[in-house]
Scaffold this motif. Structure first.
Motif, PDB file in Angstrom:
ATOM      1  N   LEU A 150      87.486 105.749 -18.377  1.00 31.11           N
ATOM      2  CA  LEU A 150      86.636 105.228 -17.395  1.00 31.11           C
ATOM      3  C   LEU A 150      85.417 104.209 -17.443  1.00 31.11           C
ATOM      4  O   LEU A 150      85.533 103.500 -17.172  1.00 31.11           O
ATOM      5  N   VAL A 151      84.780 104.342 -18.606  1.00 32.13           N
ATOM      6  CA  VAL A 151      83.699 103.365 -19.691  1.00 32.13           C
ATOM      7  C   VAL A 151      84.039 101.757 -18.989  1.00 32.13           C
ATOM      8  O   VAL A 151      83.595 101.412 -18.920  1.00 32.13           O
ATOM      9  N   LEU A 152      86.067 101.748 -19.528  1.00 32.81           N
ATOM     10  CA  LEU A 152      86.002 100.629 -19.942  1.00 32.81           C
ATOM     11  C   LEU A 152      86.597 100.267 -18.670  1.00 32.81           C
ATOM     12  O   LEU A 152      86.136  98.588 -18.388  1.00 32.81           O
ATOM     13  N   LEU A 153      86.842 100.437 -17.355  1.00 28.89           N
ATOM     14  CA  LEU A 153      86.735 100.631 -15.877  1.00 28.89           C
ATOM     15  C   LEU A 153      85.977  99.786 -15.338  1.00 28.89           C
ATOM     16  O   LEU A 153      85.655  98.867 -14.648  1.00 28.89           O
ATOM     17  N   PHE A 154      85.136 100.627 -15.523  1.00 26.20           N
ATOM     18  CA  PHE A 154      82.953 100.131 -14.961  1.00 26.20           C
ATOM     19  C   PHE A 154      83.276  99.155 -15.577  1.00 26.20           C
ATOM     20  O   PHE A 154      82.825  98.117 -15.033  1.00 26.20           O
ATOM     21  N   GLY A 159      81.206  94.474 -15.147  1.00 22.39           N
ATOM     22  CA  GLY A 159      80.743  93.799 -16.218  1.00 22.39           C
ATOM     23  C   GLY A 159      80.609  92.343 -15.892  1.00 22.39           C
ATOM     24  O   GLY A 159      79.298  91.816 -15.455  1.00 22.39           O
ATOM     25  N   PRO A 160      81.434  91.458 -15.286  1.00 19.36           N
ATOM     26  CA  PRO A 160      81.531  90.624 -14.613  1.00 19.36           C
ATOM     27  C   PRO A 160      80.598  89.999 -12.876  1.00 19.36           C
ATOM     28  O   PRO A 160      80.017  88.770 -12.826  1.00 19.36           O
ATOM     29  N   ILE A 161      80.628  91.476 -12.279  1.00 19.34           N
ATOM     30  CA  ILE A 161      80.365  91.195 -11.447  1.00 19.34           C
ATOM     31  C   ILE A 161      78.528  90.646 -11.773  1.00 19.34           C
ATOM     32  O   ILE A 161      77.863  90.128 -11.356  1.00 19.34           O
ATOM     33  N   VAL A 162      77.704  91.906 -12.943  1.00 16.83           N
ATOM     34  CA  VAL A 162      76.498  91.691 -13.096  1.00 16.83           C
ATOM     35  C   VAL A 162      76.525  90.147 -13.542  1.00 16.83           C
ATOM     36  O   VAL A 162      75.206  89.674 -13.537  1.00 16.83           O
TER      37      VAL A 162
END
Length: 193
Positions: A150-154, A159-162
């Motif tokens: 789940l952490v990798l899906l987040f 990550g790109p959005i931030v």
């Protein structure tokens, strides 16, 4: 008619967000927060036990505001990809239209406060991961999304959005609705099976 003073608690939260966004947690002492909020330094402690409680409380309130904005128009009945696009574009639009909130959230997540909070929420699953976590778990169960922790899906989704939000706020790129949709689609492509 006399104009009413803003709520002191809200003034403290706003001042904290502004100062942390401008200077970081360590360079935002309670004395400076109180001065910016227009209250006596001791007033902070009437509302918050200490600075740590103030910082976490503000984060939780911002998270509530962000989630409320994202859940507007979001329904489980929409196709999976459409729900994903709704959340990712909504988050990016929220961040670029609320740069102080973005800066605070980003600093929180990259601080010891945020590390502990994220560890507890994502890895230990002590709290629900919100609408994102539900969507990702559902996507893995339906084999719509890659079977990753789940952490990798987040990370792949947000990550790109931030990074893109940061670049927009810094003036490195100017986002519009078309580019936001293309970015969200690229995030989708990184997650889909």
């Amino acid at each position: 008619m006399e104009e009413s003073k803003p709520d002191k608690r809200e003034a403290i939260l706003q001042a904290t967000m502004e100062l942390v966004a401008e200077h970081g947690f360590h360079d935002a002492p309670c004395s400076l927060i109180a001065e910016r909020a227009g209250v006596a330094a001791g007033t902070i402690y009437r509302y918050f036990e200490n600075k740590d409680v103030l910082i976490v409380t503000l984060y939780r309130e911002l998270e509530t505001r962000i989630n409320a904005a994202l859940e507007e128009g979001y329904t489980q009945e929409k196709p999976f990809r459409e729900r994903f696009m709704h959340l990712v574009t909504g988050l990016l639009k929220f961040f670029i239209t609320h740069p102080q909130e973005f800066k605070y959230v980003e600093q929180f997540h990259n601080s010891p406060y945020g590390v502990a909070f994220r560890r507890d929420r994502i890895i230990n699953h002590s709290e629900e991961c919100g609408v994102y976590g539900e969507l990702f778990k559902q996507g893995m169960a339906q084999q719509v999304l890659k079977d990753l922790p789940l952490v990798l899906l987040f990370d792949l989704a947000f990550g790109p959005i931030v990074s893109v939000a940061r670049n927009h706020i810094l003036g490195f790129i100017q986002l519009d609705d078309v580019l936001i949709e293309r970015i969200a689609a690229a995030c989708w492509d990184s997650l889909k099976c």
